[in-house]
Motif scaffolding. Structure first.
Motif, PDB file in Angstrom:
ATOM      1  N   VAL A 194       2.007  47.323  32.203  1.00  0.00           N
ATOM      2  CA  VAL A 194       0.634  46.933  31.841  1.00  0.00           C
ATOM      3  C   VAL A 194       0.181  45.752  32.706  1.00  0.00           C
ATOM      4  N   ALA A 195       1.083  44.783  32.884  1.00  0.00           N
ATOM      5  CA  ALA A 195       0.720  43.598  33.681  1.00  0.00           C
ATOM      6  C   ALA A 195       0.401  44.009  35.120  1.00  0.00           C
ATOM      7  N   ALA A 196       1.160  44.957  35.661  1.00  0.00           N
ATOM      8  CA  ALA A 196       0.910  45.419  37.035  1.00  0.00           C
ATOM      9  C   ALA A 196      -0.476  46.059  37.125  1.00  0.00           C
ATOM     10  N   ALA A 197      -0.815  46.888  36.124  1.00  0.00           N
ATOM     11  CA  ALA A 197      -2.122  47.560  36.124  1.00  0.00           C
ATOM     12  C   ALA A 197      -3.247  46.538  35.968  1.00  0.00           C
ATOM     13  N   VAL A 198      -3.067  45.596  35.065  1.00  0.00           N
ATOM     14  CA  VAL A 198      -4.101  44.565  34.839  1.00  0.00           C
ATOM     15  C   VAL A 198      -4.345  43.779  36.131  1.00  0.00           C
ATOM     16  N   ALA A 199      -3.264  43.443  36.823  1.00  0.00           N
ATOM     17  CA  ALA A 199      -3.404  42.655  38.065  1.00  0.00           C
ATOM     18  C   ALA A 199      -4.177  43.454  39.121  1.00  0.00           C
ATOM     19  N   LEU A 200      -3.887  44.738  39.237  1.00  0.00           N
ATOM     20  CA  LEU A 200      -4.589  45.572  40.224  1.00  0.00           C
ATOM     21  C   LEU A 200      -6.075  45.687  39.885  1.00  0.00           C
ATOM     22  N   ILE A 201      -6.373  45.815  38.595  1.00  0.00           N
ATOM     23  CA  ILE A 201      -7.783  45.937  38.182  1.00  0.00           C
ATOM     24  C   ILE A 201      -8.515  44.611  38.390  1.00  0.00           C
ATOM     25  N   GLU A 202      -7.857  43.517  38.021  1.00  0.00           N
ATOM     26  CA  GLU A 202      -8.444  42.174  38.233  1.00  0.00           C
ATOM     27  C   GLU A 202      -8.819  41.992  39.697  1.00  0.00           C
ATOM     28  N   ALA A 203      -7.918  42.373  40.566  1.00  0.00           N
ATOM     29  CA  ALA A 203      -8.133  42.172  42.001  1.00  0.00           C
ATOM     30  C   ALA A 203      -9.371  42.945  42.457  1.00  0.00           C
ATOM     31  N   LYS A 204      -9.534  44.169  41.974  1.00  0.00           N
ATOM     32  CA  LYS A 204     -10.698  44.983  42.365  1.00  0.00           C
ATOM     33  C   LYS A 204     -11.979  44.422  41.762  1.00  0.00           C
ATOM     34  N   ARG A 205     -11.882  43.947  40.507  1.00  0.00           N
ATOM     35  CA  ARG A 205     -13.090  43.416  39.866  1.00  0.00           C
ATOM     36  C   ARG A 205     -13.548  42.158  40.569  1.00  0.00           C
ATOM     37  N   ASP A 206     -12.575  41.338  40.966  1.00  0.00           N
ATOM     38  CA  ASP A 206     -12.923  40.061  41.572  1.00  0.00           C
ATOM     39  C   ASP A 206     -13.504  40.223  42.969  1.00  0.00           C
ATOM     40  N   THR A 207     -12.979  41.208  43.718  1.00  0.00           N
ATOM     41  CA  THR A 207     -13.497  41.383  45.083  1.00  0.00           C
ATOM     42  C   THR A 207     -14.713  42.297  45.082  1.00  0.00           C
ATOM     43  N   GLY A 208     -14.862  43.092  43.998  1.00  0.00           N
ATOM     44  CA  GLY A 208     -15.980  44.028  43.930  1.00  0.00           C
ATOM     45  C   GLY A 208     -15.822  45.179  44.905  1.00  0.00           C
TER      46      GLY A 208
END
Ligand SMILES: Nc1ncnc2c1ncn2[C@@H]1O[C@H](COP(=O)(O)OP(=O)(O)O)[C@@H](O)[C@H]1O
Ligand SMILES: Nc1ccn([C@@H]2O[C@H](COP(=O)(O)OP(=O)(O)O)[C@@H](O)[C@H]2O)c(=O)n1
Length: 209
Positions: A194-208
Motif C-alpha cells: 500500500v505504501a508503495a502505491a501511495v508513494a507512486l500516486i503522490e508523485a504523479k499528483r504532485d507533478t501533475g
C-alpha cells in the motif's frame, strides 16, 4: 498539488495478486471512489449460473447487483472469467466503468484491462503481480476464513485456469499497459504494498504528469 478532478488510478493484475487490497487502501487514503470491476463480471457470471444469457445479463446489470458478498465464491470466479471472454459482455460494461472513472474527486478502478482499455489515459497505472502459489495460499486462507469449503489444490487450479483464460483471450486480455508500474507483492507485507502505491500516486499528483 494538482486537482483530483477526473484523476484516475488504474490497478490491474492477475487473480489474488493484492490489487483489491491496494485499491481499497489508496481510495481511503486519498478520498477517491473505488470500483472493483471484477464484481461486474462476477455478477454476470452469477446470473449465468442461474440460467440467464450472458449478454442479456450484462446489459441488465444494476449497481445493486454488485453488493453481494456471495459473489466471492470460486464457482462464480470461474464463470466470471468465462463470460469475460465474450466481447459483447465486455462492451456492455464499458460505459458504466468509464463514467465511474470520470467522477469528480478521483477514482480507483481495479481489474484486468483498466490501464489498457477502460482508462488508457489514467494518470496512474499499476500492475500488481505475485507468485501464483503465494496468491493461491492467500486466496485459500481468505475463503477458509469466510467459511467457504475448498482445498488449496482447487484454489491453485482456479488461479491458473483464470490466469490462462484472462491472458489468452482476444478481447482486452490481461496485460500490463506499456506505461504501468509493476508492484510484485510476493514478498511484501500489505502495508508495504500500500505504501508503495501511495508513494507512486503522490508523485504523479504532485507533478501533475
Ligand atoms: N501483500 C500481501 N501480503 C499478504 N496477504 C495479502 C497481500 N495482499 C493481499 N493479501 C491478501 O490476499 C488475498 C487476496 O487479495 P486481494 O486484494 O483480494 O487480491 P485481488 O483483488 O488481486 O484478487 C486477500 O485475503 C488479502 O488480504
Ligand atoms: N476488468 C476486469 C475485471 C475482471 N475480469 C474478469 O473477472 C474475473 C473475476 O475478477 P476478480 O477481479 O473479481 O477476480 P480476483 O482477482 O479477485 O480473483 C477475472 O478472472 C476476469 O476474467 C475481467 O475480465 N476484466
Amino acid at each position: 498539488m494538482s486537482t483530483t478532478r477526473g484523476f484516475t488510478v488504474a490497478i490491474d493484475g492477475p487473480a489474488a495478486s493484492g490489487k483489491g487490497t491496494i485499491s481499497k487502501a489508496v481510495a481511503e487514503h486519498f478520498g477517491f471512489a473505488h470500483l472493483d470491476t471484477g464484481l461486474l463480471y462476477r455478477a454476470v457470471g452469477a446470473k449465468v449460473l442461474l440460467g440467464i444469457e450472458p449478454v442479456a445479463a450484462a446489459r441488465a446489470l444494476v449497481p445493486e447487483d454488485l453488493d453481494s458478498d456471495a459473489l466471492r465464491t470460486p464457482e462464480i470466479a470461474q464463470e466470471a472469467s468465462k463470460v469475460a471472454a465474450l466481447p459483447e459482455v465486455r462492451a456492455a460494461l464499458v460505459d458504466f466503468q468509464r463514467s465511474f472513472a470520470a467522477r469528480a474527486g478521483g477514482a480507483v478502478l481495479d481489474g484486468r484491462d483498466i490501464g489498457t482499455v477502460i482508462c488508457p489515459a489514467a494518470q496512474v497505472k499499476l500492475f500488481v503481480i505475485a507468485d501464483a502459489v503465494v496468491r493461491a495460499r492467500r486466496r485459500f486462507a481468505e475463503l477458509t476464513e469466510k467459511g467457504i469449503q475448498t482445498t488449496f489444490e482447487d484454489v491453485l487450479a482456479d488461479v491458473h485456469a483464470r490466469d490462462e483464460r484472462d491472458m489468452g483471450r482476444v478481447d482486452a486480455p490481461l496485460r500490463a499497459a506499456d506505461d504501468a508500474v509493476e508492484i510484485d507483492t510476493t514478498e511484501m507485507k500489505i502495508a508495504d504494498a500500500v505504501a508503495a502505491a501511495v508513494a507512486l500516486i503522490e508523485a504523479k499528483r504532485d507533478t501533475g504528469t
